[in-house]
Design a protein around this motif. Sequence first.
Motif, PDB file in Angstrom:
ATOM      1  N   ASN A  56      61.971   1.538  64.703  1.00 41.87           N
ATOM      2  CA  ASN A  56      61.342   1.246  63.416  1.00 41.87           C
ATOM      3  C   ASN A  56      62.038   1.997  62.285  1.00 41.87           C
ATOM      4  O   ASN A  56      62.289   1.434  61.209  1.00 41.87           O
ATOM      5  N   ALA A  57      62.372   3.267  62.520  1.00 42.36           N
ATOM      6  CA  ALA A  57      63.040   4.071  61.492  1.00 42.36           C
ATOM      7  C   ALA A  57      64.420   3.510  61.168  1.00 42.36           C
ATOM      8  O   ALA A  57      64.857   3.554  60.011  1.00 42.36           O
ATOM      9  N   TYR A  58      65.113   2.975  62.175  1.00 42.92           N
ATOM     10  CA  TYR A  58      66.441   2.390  61.926  1.00 42.92           C
ATOM     11  C   TYR A  58      66.349   1.253  60.913  1.00 42.92           C
ATOM     12  O   TYR A  58      67.113   1.199  59.948  1.00 42.92           O
ATOM     13  N   PHE A  59      65.408   0.341  61.117  1.00 46.54           N
ATOM     14  CA  PHE A  59      65.267  -0.793  60.200  1.00 46.54           C
ATOM     15  C   PHE A  59      64.674  -0.360  58.855  1.00 46.54           C
ATOM     16  O   PHE A  59      65.102  -0.827  57.795  1.00 46.54           O
ATOM     17  N   LYS A  60      63.701   0.527  58.916  1.00 44.65           N
ATOM     18  CA  LYS A  60      63.001   0.937  57.700  1.00 44.65           C
ATOM     19  C   LYS A  60      63.921   1.668  56.727  1.00 44.65           C
ATOM     20  O   LYS A  60      63.797   1.523  55.507  1.00 44.65           O
TER      21      LYS A  60
END
Length: 401
Positions: free
Chosen positions: A271-275
């Motif tokens: 999630n952090a990668y995309f966010k």
Amino acid sequence: MANVLYYAWLAVQAVLALYVLQPLILLLIFGHKRAFRAVGGERKEVAPVEDKPRSFGIVVTAHKNLELIPPLVDSALKQTYPHFVVYVVADACEKTDIGIAHPQVKVLVPATHLNAKIRSIDFAIQQFETEHDVIVILDADNLLHPSYLEVLNGHFAKGHRAVQTNMLAKNTDSAYACLDAAGNYFYNFIDRRMRMELGCSANIWGLGIAMELSLYKSIIYRNFLGGFDKKIQADIVKQIPLLAYAEDAKVYDEKIDSGEAMERQRTRWINAYFKYFAYGWDVFSTGLRRMSPNLIYFGINLLRPPLFMQIGAALLMVVVNFWIDPVFSIVWLAILAQFPITFFAIVAVMSRDKRIIASLVWLPAVFLRQVKAMFQIRKANKSFLQTSNSKRIYIEDVLRQ
């Protein structure tokens, strides 16, 4: 139009191939450098620029319980370097007594629940009893090697303004813990050790990062749920010549011990990668504007997809190219075939622990867990999905292993 699409397709494959092949390329560079040193070449050591004792403010963020804090504080008080204060932020903790009374240990209790690591760090800074030279950020489950701060002070004496330290496994008592540790060794090699070998900035973890207090204060946060490490490195790498890696400054971290814990952890990371994908573009474009190879390379790697996505995309290339250009299918099969061998070789270079090396046979299980985590990333937008830690181990136990 068909030609444009074809060349675009080739460009996508080229970028993906470089990502998948990067570990092999770095391993070959490492082997070449080690062979060169074996026949008489020497690593150039950086002389101290300002050899003085620095004051370290160690910030430990704890949420809901302080069960693991005493071993961490104990490891801090056993440092060979004396100039530090430990600030434990007891956020939303029912009990705030850690059973250790020492002038260099401060337990800070926020009046209201902070529920975010970034807010806990800011709260601690507001309570600093002096203007420390360097802030060190740790998690509650960490332990410090006795020489940790002494080694760190030596790196800051060389002129570095931000230093990522070496995160090692506190526990390897299960297959998943060993696999988690193997992942650390792999990324320490490609994102930290080899970056320093090449004279480039190293990626940071969300813990064990030390930087000048003034540098940390320059970071302006707009999001407080996750992405802590991504925001820090994207901001400070543009302000300083080199984000350094100190392999000899060791901090120990609890490894996950179950498949469910791995899913929660990977869901948060994916999630952090995309966010925070835009941070990578920002660093990359800044590098292009400044003509900075360091920032360009750093940005390219911030944009790099998680490993399981790279492998999944490579498998897709094998299938699609079977219908477009079978020769490329064979090339992609060769690229895929080298990867597990390279991964194994890197872990073997970085660790002599037979349990960790033996655990690599379970890598397909990790791949499947991450695919499953991919379909749960919406949960991370609603909750931090904190990974629970419970290994109450003291530094002496770790050093004896």
